[in-house]
Every structure is written in structure tokens, then in C-alpha cells.
Design an enzyme around this catalytic site. Sequence first.
Site, PDB file in Angstrom:
ATOM      1  N   SER A  70      15.472   0.532  -2.181  1.00 25.24           N
ATOM      2  CA  SER A  70      15.921  -0.831  -1.873  1.00 25.24           C
ATOM      3  C   SER A  70      15.992  -1.641  -3.156  1.00 25.24           C
ATOM      4  O   SER A  70      15.190  -1.415  -4.085  1.00 25.24           O
ATOM      5  CB  SER A  70      14.937  -1.498  -0.914  1.00 25.24           C
ATOM      6  N   TYR A 114       5.987  -3.637   1.201  1.00 27.02           N
ATOM      7  CA  TYR A 114       7.325  -3.020   1.336  1.00 27.02           C
ATOM      8  C   TYR A 114       7.988  -2.861  -0.028  1.00 27.02           C
ATOM      9  O   TYR A 114       8.465  -1.774  -0.384  1.00 27.02           O
ATOM     10  CB  TYR A 114       8.203  -3.866   2.259  1.00 27.02           C
TER      11      TYR A 114
END
Length: 274
Positions: free
Chosen positions: A149, A162
Site C-alpha cells: 500500500s 496497518y
Amino acid sequence: METALTNRNSSNPGTAIVTGASSGIGKVYADRLAARGYDLILVARRQERLSTIAADLQQRHGVSAEVLVADLSQPAGAAAVVDRLASDASISLLVNNAGFSAMKPLTDTPDATIREMIGLNVTALTLLSKAALVAFKARNAGTLVNVGSGAGFAPYPGIPVYGSTKAYVHLFTEALQGEVEGTAVRVQLVLPGAVISEGWEVAGGSSLESLPEGIVMTTEDCVDAALSGLDLGERVTAPSLHDDAPLREYEGLSGKLLQSVFDGKPAARYKVGG
Ligand SMILES: NC(=O)c1ccc[n+]([C@@H]2O[C@H](COP(=O)([O-])OP(=O)(O)OC[C@H]3O[C@@H](n4cnc5c(N)ncnc54)[C@H](OP(=O)(O)O)[C@@H]3O)[C@@H](O)[C@H]2O)c1
């Protein structure tokens, strides 16, 4: 002409395992790979959804699509997919896509969520990558795609765990690229930005609608760009990055830092040792 994705031949590219195929980016990967002729093994927890998707892919693309229900955050779930990777020589592609986020400061994040997130985003991805590379290197063929990501580039408020799991995916996947150097095995790192998916509801805390206009990509565009990057031979594909110069600078700088951080003497500014 053969594309980078066809490991056996253009009419039979083999079998692709897609984790997190029950929604979002993984579901679109499954569709696009089926359109390219891959047989599929679809992995996630929600059996009903996977079965519906598998039936649709079989019907529309004439490929075989199998459902493998597994909770990858748990050792037994990851082991089931590892076993399959080790025992099925038809597997030519693994898309390590399953992952989730929780938008909360660390102090508000339940321990169970932290364990589950690291178990899925880090531990399972690592074990599955290992199993895939053991098999692919033995056959000198195969492609591993790890979905990281853009959130792994730098700390972003509200996603401490995350973002850090995705920083791991970044460093780890680039390390694997070194391990397959000189072989026919491919490893691609995919770095989506903000993509429309249920993942935003799962994460909570911030809705897609609240994001600035123009920064959100459709799931289809994200996957199509990622596959195009793979066909182009890219090692790192960031679908939203129009100018890739900062990415190359980032990679160059991190390499330089790695070299310069090892020195037996403390830096002068610490005034250690007179
Ligand atoms: N959407 C974005 O803006 C964005 C941006 C950057 C990166 N990403 C990354 O893209 C990947 C896909 O996310 P998405 O946005 O498509 O989200 P999504 O629609 O929520 O899809 C997540 C997938 O992972 C599966 N999954 C979740 N927990 C699992 C578990 N314990 N075991 C097995 N499968 C599990 C889910 O299926 P089940 O619930 O059925 O298990 C689902 O198929 C993730 O790695 C995410 O971090 C997304």
C-alpha cells in the site's frame, strides 16, 4: 506474443491463487486472471461469496475456479494454502492480496485486532510467499504478486499498525526480488493508493466519501494497471503514481542509507568517546 503472465504457454497459463478473492481488489484480480485463461483457487473466509464468484468465473471464462475457505490470520488457515502451494505443480501465480486495516490510534486498538492484522497482513503473506518461491524456484517458473500500500511509505495518522504492516510488505517483497535474481521467477510489489472497496468499511473511522475528490481509484483501474505493470516487467507498480521519479529516488536513498548506517564509530554529533 506471450505476456509476462504466461508461465507455461499462452493457451494454458496455469493456476492462480488469489487471496482475499471474495471482494474488492482480489475479486477483480480473479476476474482479470480468469479472462487471461488462468484456472483459479479463490481464498478467503466467506464461502458463499467465493462460491458465487467461482461459478460466475467458470461460466463467463470457461476456466476452473476452486474455493479454498481459510482464515489466513490463523496458523491452520495459512497452513492450508501453504500445503496447496507445495503440492500443486499447476500453480504458476500467487496474488497475496488479503489484508485489512483498522483506523484507530494504537492505544484504542484491541490486542485481538493487532494480532489478527499482523497475522494476516504480515505472517500469512510471508509464509505463503515462502511456499510459492520454494515451488517456483524449483521449477524456475512462476510469479508472486504482493499487494502492499502507499500507506507503507510513511507514517499516516490513525493507521499505525496497518501502515507498518504494509511497510513490511514493501521491504520484504523487495528482499525477495533479490532472492529470485537470475531466475525466471518474477516477484512484483503492487502499491495501491486509495481504491474503492469494502476495506474502507472494515477499517472504520474514515469513509471513502470523506476523501478529497479525485484521489480515489476504481478497483478495476487499480488491478488493470497492476497487471499492465506486470506485463511491462515492473518490479514495483504504483497504479496512481504518475511521475515515478520520487519512487526511484526513494529506492535509491534507502539503498544509500543501508550502506551508510553501518559504521563502528558513533557520529560526531553525539560527542561519544572524546
Ligand atoms: N482499498 C484500498 O484503498 C487499498 C489501498 C491500498 C492497499 N490495499 C490493500 O489491498 C488488499 C485488498 O483490500 P481491499 O481494499 O480489496 O479490501 P476488501 O474489499 O475488504 O478485501 C479484503 C479481502 O481480504 C479477505 N480477508 C480479510 N481477512 C481475511 C482473513 N483473516 N483470512 C482470509 N481472507 C481474509 C476478505 O475476505 P473475507 O472477509 O471473506 O475473508 C476480502 O476478500 C489489502 O491487502 C489492502 O491492504 C487496499
